[in-house]
Design a protein around this motif. Structure first.
Motif, PDB file in Angstrom:
ATOM      1  N   GLY A   1       0.821  -1.203   0.000  1.00  0.00           N
ATOM      2  CA  GLY A   1       0.000   0.000   0.000  1.00  0.00           C
ATOM      3  C   GLY A   1       0.850   1.246   0.000  1.00  0.00           C
ATOM      4  O   GLY A   1       2.058   1.210   0.261  1.00  0.00           O
ATOM      5  N   GLU A   2       0.224   2.354  -0.317  1.00  0.00           N
ATOM      6  CA  GLU A   2       0.893   3.643  -0.269  1.00  0.00           C
ATOM      7  C   GLU A   2      -0.130   4.733   0.010  1.00  0.00           C
ATOM      8  O   GLU A   2      -1.317   4.600  -0.318  1.00  0.00           O
ATOM      9  N   GLU A   3       0.339   5.802   0.633  1.00  0.00           N
ATOM     10  CA  GLU A   3      -0.535   6.924   0.957  1.00  0.00           C
ATOM     11  C   GLU A   3       0.246   8.214   0.782  1.00  0.00           C
ATOM     12  O   GLU A   3       1.444   8.273   1.061  1.00  0.00           O
ATOM     13  N   ARG A   4      -0.472   9.239   0.309  1.00  0.00           N
ATOM     14  CA  ARG A   4       0.195  10.512   0.052  1.00  0.00           C
ATOM     15  C   ARG A   4      -0.731  11.665   0.423  1.00  0.00           C
ATOM     16  O   ARG A   4      -1.931  11.618   0.151  1.00  0.00           O
ATOM     17  N   LEU A   5      -0.144  12.688   1.025  1.00  0.00           N
ATOM     18  CA  LEU A   5      -0.879  13.888   1.416  1.00  0.00           C
ATOM     19  C   LEU A   5      -0.109  15.090   0.894  1.00  0.00           C
ATOM     20  O   LEU A   5       1.093  15.225   1.173  1.00  0.00           O
ATOM     21  N   ARG A   6      -0.783  15.942   0.132  1.00  0.00           N
ATOM     22  CA  ARG A   6      -0.087  17.119  -0.420  1.00  0.00           C
ATOM     23  C   ARG A   6      -0.950  18.370  -0.281  1.00  0.00           C
ATOM     24  O   ARG A   6      -2.109  18.380  -0.697  1.00  0.00           O
ATOM     25  N   LEU A   7      -0.356  19.380   0.304  1.00  0.00           N
ATOM     26  CA  LEU A   7      -0.957  20.702   0.358  1.00  0.00           C
ATOM     27  C   LEU A   7      -0.354  21.524  -0.772  1.00  0.00           C
ATOM     28  O   LEU A   7       0.869  21.647  -0.867  1.00  0.00           O
ATOM     29  N   GLU A   8      -1.195  22.044  -1.638  1.00  0.00           N
ATOM     30  CA  GLU A   8      -0.689  22.859  -2.734  1.00  0.00           C
ATOM     31  C   GLU A   8      -1.691  23.957  -3.066  1.00  0.00           C
ATOM     32  O   GLU A   8      -2.838  23.941  -2.596  1.00  0.00           O
TER      33      GLU A   8
ATOM     34  N   ALA B   1      12.840  20.574  -2.550  1.00  0.00           N
ATOM     35  CA  ALA B   1      13.689  19.794  -1.658  1.00  0.00           C
ATOM     36  C   ALA B   1      12.928  18.554  -1.228  1.00  0.00           C
ATOM     37  O   ALA B   1      11.708  18.578  -1.064  1.00  0.00           O
ATOM     38  N   GLN B   2      13.669  17.461  -1.036  1.00  0.00           N
ATOM     39  CA  GLN B   2      13.077  16.212  -0.562  1.00  0.00           C
ATOM     40  C   GLN B   2      13.951  15.615   0.522  1.00  0.00           C
ATOM     41  O   GLN B   2      15.178  15.619   0.428  1.00  0.00           O
TER      42      GLN B   2
ATOM     43  N   GLY C   1       8.471  16.257   0.876  1.00  0.00           N
ATOM     44  CA  GLY C   1       8.998  17.165  -0.129  1.00  0.00           C
ATOM     45  C   GLY C   1       8.281  18.495  -0.084  1.00  0.00           C
ATOM     46  O   GLY C   1       7.116  18.586   0.313  1.00  0.00           O
ATOM     47  N   THR C   2       8.990  19.526  -0.465  1.00  0.00           N
ATOM     48  CA  THR C   2       8.400  20.851  -0.521  1.00  0.00           C
ATOM     49  C   THR C   2       9.044  21.611  -1.673  1.00  0.00           C
ATOM     50  O   THR C   2      10.140  21.260  -2.140  1.00  0.00           O
TER      51      THR C   2
ATOM     52  N   PHE D   1       4.060  23.931  -2.749  1.00  0.00           N
ATOM     53  CA  PHE D   1       3.510  22.652  -2.308  1.00  0.00           C
ATOM     54  C   PHE D   1       4.303  22.119  -1.124  1.00  0.00           C
ATOM     55  O   PHE D   1       5.469  22.458  -0.915  1.00  0.00           O
ATOM     56  N   LEU D   2       3.637  21.261  -0.360  1.00  0.00           N
ATOM     57  CA  LEU D   2       4.245  20.535   0.744  1.00  0.00           C
ATOM     58  C   LEU D   2       3.632  19.147   0.765  1.00  0.00           C
ATOM     59  O   LEU D   2       2.405  19.017   0.815  1.00  0.00           O
TER      60      LEU D   2
END
Length: 434
Positions: free
Chosen positions: A42-49, A391-392, A402-403, A427-428
């Motif tokens: 599984g994988e999960e991702r959260l991004r604020l952009e 940057a990561q 990453g941001t 983004f973050l």
């Protein structure tokens, strides 16, 4: 929404201070207890952009949160065949653009479901049939575009043939069209067929990848306004390799075809040169690239000269802001990839961009018009400059943060064809595998 960046930024240093994270992911322990013919991942991702200066207008701003969850099951009844299924749930919160849907939201869909005979990375012959990912030409031509919240998959049959340093992929595919709340499906007649070759281990570290694609798209609009089916042949080659610290990567693509009474005649090219300074702290990699794709200055002459995108990545092919695509564009770019620490990667970059044809539009990576064509070319070709910084940090083997931020400084074309506001994209992101 304003609290989210604070929470994320406070959480990151706490994670970074931990030094005893396991190198495995949670499902590794589960899979060890299961029979060898079944496994989970599984994988999960959260991004604020968000963005400011949308459409290069003052006051056109947005900020939203993207979440993506995937869960995969693999059945391997024998060493020479397997069945893979993957479900995906992609959602957005706070987006001003409603109703929600792709590319930001697609709730609980079947992203992959295929059967595979043989190993495409090792077997002389292998076959994969069903809903699957496809990535060709470094995703400049065909790819999954993983940055996009819903990403991309294909209903396809793909055969891979290997002999020594030769490889050939033959496929027939249809893009999966996503509709929020429904299981994605392919549109009848919307097809991509092709042959993609790879000749590796040539002198000088050279790899040559020749290809031929056949693109069929119904319900397209000709320059006369008539509705018809696009029948387009795409041919070209990619050459890449490394020699000591040097690297190179170049692509040339030619498009020919018909749409009702229109003739398709377009091409695109790209060149990247890089060098890695292995003896310098941080092992910096310096790369410069040039991208070009034709435009069409006359939309009524029966000749479609604007380079048509197939299914490339929608992110960072031309620039980090994703406001400029490989279509009616001339661009130069310089970037540095630098590792200030063993878990860090920092990448600043600079781009200068012009329209290939001043009488054609500015397009984004999806091929959609961002700024309409200026038919008398009075706005000029100079689109502007972009400065990016990203940057990561790898918290563990399975978790990264990453941001980044990208800003477009408008040139003559944007100042004359739009209100001329600068565009900013921050983004973050946090992603993990389990």
């Amino acid at each position: 929404m304003r609290l989210i960046p604070t929470v994320l930024l406070c959480w990151v240093p706490l994670c970074a201070q931990q030094t005893s994270f396991p190198t495995s992911v949670p499902t590794d322990a589960l899979n060890r207890e299961l029979p060898g013919w079944v496994s989970f991942a599984g994988e999960e991702r959260l991004r604020l952009e968000g963005f400011s200066g949308g459409s290069f207008q003052a006051g056109n701003d947005d900020l939203y949160l993207l979440h993506r969850f995937r869960f995969s099951t693999t059945l391997r009844p024998a060493s020479w065949w397997r069945i893979v299924a993957q479900t995906q749930d992609a959602r957005v919160w706070g987006d001003k653009q409603k109703p929600y849907g792709p590319p930001h939201q697609d709730t609980w869909d079947l992203r992959q479901a295929y059967a595979e005979l043989g190993d495409p990375d090792k077997s002389p012959v292998s076959l994969r049939v069903g809903r699957q990912e496809m990535s060709l030409g470094g995703e400049r031509l065909v790819g999954i575009s993983t940055w996009t919240n819903v990403s991309r998959s294909f209903d396809a049959a793909r055969a891979t043939f290997r002999y020594r340093n030769l490889k050939l992929d033959a496929f027939a595919a249809s893009i999966v069209v996503l509709r929020d709340g429904q299981i994605g499906s392919a549109d009848a007649g919307n097809n991509l067929h092709g042959l993609y070759g790879t000749i590796s281990k040539l002198p000088g570290g050279l790899t040559v990848e020749p290809y031929f694609f056949w693109r069929l798209q119904p319900h397209d609009v000709a320059e006369t306004g008539a509705i018809g089916s696009l029948d387009m042949k795409v041919s070209g080659a990619r050459l890449l390799g490394k020699l000591r610290g040097f690297e190179y990567n170049t692509s040339f693509v030619f498009e020919r075809g018909r749409l009702v009474t229109d003739y398709v005649d377009a091409w695109g090219g790209a060149l990247l040169l890089g060098y890695t300074f292995a003896g310098v702290p941080g092992t910096p990699r310096l790369a410069v690239e040039y991208n070009y794709a034709t435009g069409d200055g006359n939309p009524h002459d029966g000749r479609r000269n604007t380079f048509e995108l197939l299914y490339p990545t929608r992110h960072d092919l031309i620039s980090l802001s994703d406001q400029v695509g490989w279509k009616n564009i001339e661009q130069t770019r310089g970037r540095v990839d630098w590792k200030p620490g063993p878990k860090w990667m920092v990448t600043p970059s600079y781009s200068a961009m012009w329209l290939a044809d001043a009488r054609d539009a500015l397009y984004n990576p999806s091929g959609t018009v961002v700024v309409a064509r200026n038919s008398d070319a009075s706005a000029g070709r100079w689109v502007g400059q972009e400065v990016d910084l990203s940057a990561q940090y790898s918290i563990t083997r399975a978790m990264q943060i990453g941001t980044g931020v990208a800003h477009i400084f408008p040139g003559t074309f944007l100042k004359r064809a739009t209100p001329g506001r600068g565009y900013t994209y921050p983004f973050l992101q946090i992603s993990t595998k389990f």
